[in-house]
Design a protein around this motif. Structure first.
Motif, PDB file in Angstrom:
ATOM      1  N   MET A   1       0.854  -1.180   0.000  1.00 58.85           N
ATOM      2  CA  MET A   1       0.000   0.000   0.000  1.00 58.85           C
ATOM      3  C   MET A   1       0.892   1.231   0.000  1.00 58.85           C
ATOM      4  SD  MET A   1      -2.634   1.380   2.897  1.00 58.85           S
ATOM      5  CE  MET A   1      -3.705  -0.011   2.731  1.00 58.85           C
ATOM      6  N   LEU A   2       0.601   2.170  -0.848  1.00 56.84           N
ATOM      7  CA  LEU A   2       1.352   3.416  -0.923  1.00 56.84           C
ATOM      8  C   LEU A   2       0.485   4.535  -0.391  1.00 56.84           C
ATOM      9  CD1 LEU A   2       3.856   4.968  -1.867  1.00 56.84           C
ATOM     10  CD2 LEU A   2       2.777   5.139  -4.118  1.00 56.84           C
ATOM     11  N   LEU A   3       0.948   5.166   0.689  1.00 63.21           N
ATOM     12  CA  LEU A   3       0.187   6.272   1.259  1.00 63.21           C
ATOM     13  C   LEU A   3       0.423   7.520   0.428  1.00 63.21           C
ATOM     14  CD1 LEU A   3       0.889   5.765   5.059  1.00 63.21           C
ATOM     15  CD2 LEU A   3      -1.114   5.055   3.766  1.00 63.21           C
ATOM     16  N   GLN A   4      -0.654   8.210   0.112  1.00 63.26           N
ATOM     17  CA  GLN A   4      -0.558   9.419  -0.685  1.00 63.26           C
ATOM     18  C   GLN A   4      -1.363  10.520  -0.032  1.00 63.26           C
ATOM     19  OE1 GLN A   4      -1.911   8.342  -4.587  1.00 63.26           O
ATOM     20  NE2 GLN A   4      -0.200   6.968  -4.964  1.00 63.26           N
ATOM     21  N   GLY A   5      -1.330  11.685  -0.617  1.00 64.51           N
ATOM     22  CA  GLY A   5      -2.121  12.799  -0.112  1.00 64.51           C
ATOM     23  C   GLY A   5      -1.652  13.266   1.254  1.00 64.51           C
ATOM     24  N   ALA A   6      -2.580  13.473   2.168  1.00 67.33           N
ATOM     25  CA  ALA A   6      -2.274  14.014   3.491  1.00 67.33           C
ATOM     26  C   ALA A   6      -1.377  13.090   4.302  1.00 67.33           C
ATOM     27  CB  ALA A   6      -3.561  14.297   4.254  1.00 67.33           C
ATOM     28  N   CYS A   7      -1.417  11.770   4.031  1.00 61.63           N
ATOM     29  CA  CYS A   7      -0.612  10.819   4.801  1.00 61.63           C
ATOM     30  C   CYS A   7       0.866  10.876   4.422  1.00 61.63           C
ATOM     31  CB  CYS A   7      -1.107   9.397   4.583  1.00 61.63           C
ATOM     32  SG  CYS A   7      -2.714   9.089   5.321  1.00 61.63           S
ATOM     33  N   SER A   8       1.154  11.277   3.204  1.00 61.98           N
ATOM     34  CA  SER A   8       2.535  11.294   2.737  1.00 61.98           C
ATOM     35  C   SER A   8       3.354  12.295   3.549  1.00 61.98           C
ATOM     36  CB  SER A   8       2.573  11.681   1.259  1.00 61.98           C
ATOM     37  OG  SER A   8       3.897  11.682   0.795  1.00 61.98           O
ATOM     38  N   GLY A   9       4.387  11.806   4.216  1.00 60.13           N
ATOM     39  CA  GLY A   9       5.251  12.674   5.001  1.00 60.13           C
ATOM     40  C   GLY A   9       4.754  12.973   6.402  1.00 60.13           C
ATOM     41  N   CYS A  10       3.603  12.456   6.760  1.00 58.90           N
ATOM     42  CA  CYS A  10       3.063  12.697   8.099  1.00 58.90           C
ATOM     43  C   CYS A  10       3.837  11.858   9.112  1.00 58.90           C
ATOM     44  CB  CYS A  10       1.586  12.330   8.142  1.00 58.90           C
ATOM     45  SG  CYS A  10       0.869  12.451   9.788  1.00 58.90           S
ATOM     46  N   PRO A  11       4.289  12.447  10.207  1.00 59.83           N
ATOM     47  CA  PRO A  11       5.043  11.686  11.207  1.00 59.83           C
ATOM     48  C   PRO A  11       4.226  10.555  11.839  1.00 59.83           C
ATOM     49  CG  PRO A  11       5.010  14.030  11.770  1.00 59.83           C
ATOM     50  CD  PRO A  11       4.169  13.840  10.538  1.00 59.83           C
ATOM     51  N   SER A  12       2.915  10.650  11.796  1.00 61.53           N
ATOM     52  CA  SER A  12       2.059   9.626  12.402  1.00 61.53           C
ATOM     53  C   SER A  12       1.752   8.475  11.458  1.00 61.53           C
ATOM     54  CB  SER A  12       0.735  10.250  12.854  1.00 61.53           C
ATOM     55  OG  SER A  12       0.970  11.236  13.826  1.00 61.53           O
TER      56      SER A  12
END
Length: 41
Positions: free
Chosen positions: A1-12
């Motif tokens: 699964m590749l996280l994109q959008g708001a999740c990309s780069g989020c420390p959480s």
């Protein structure tokens, strides 16, 4: 699964993967050997 959008780069996002998605997959598939790892790139 590749996280994109708001999740990309989020420390959480790593915490969400390990404690949310990994746990959900283990429960749904009844397989405690499943491991979810973040790959950034």
């Amino acid at each position: 699964m590749l996280l994109q959008g708001a999740c990309s780069g989020c420390p959480s996002s790593t915490f969400t993967l390990k404690n949310g998605i990994e746990t959900m997959l283990k429960d749904m598939l009844n397989d405690n050997s499943i491991s979810v790892n973040a790959i950034n790139g």
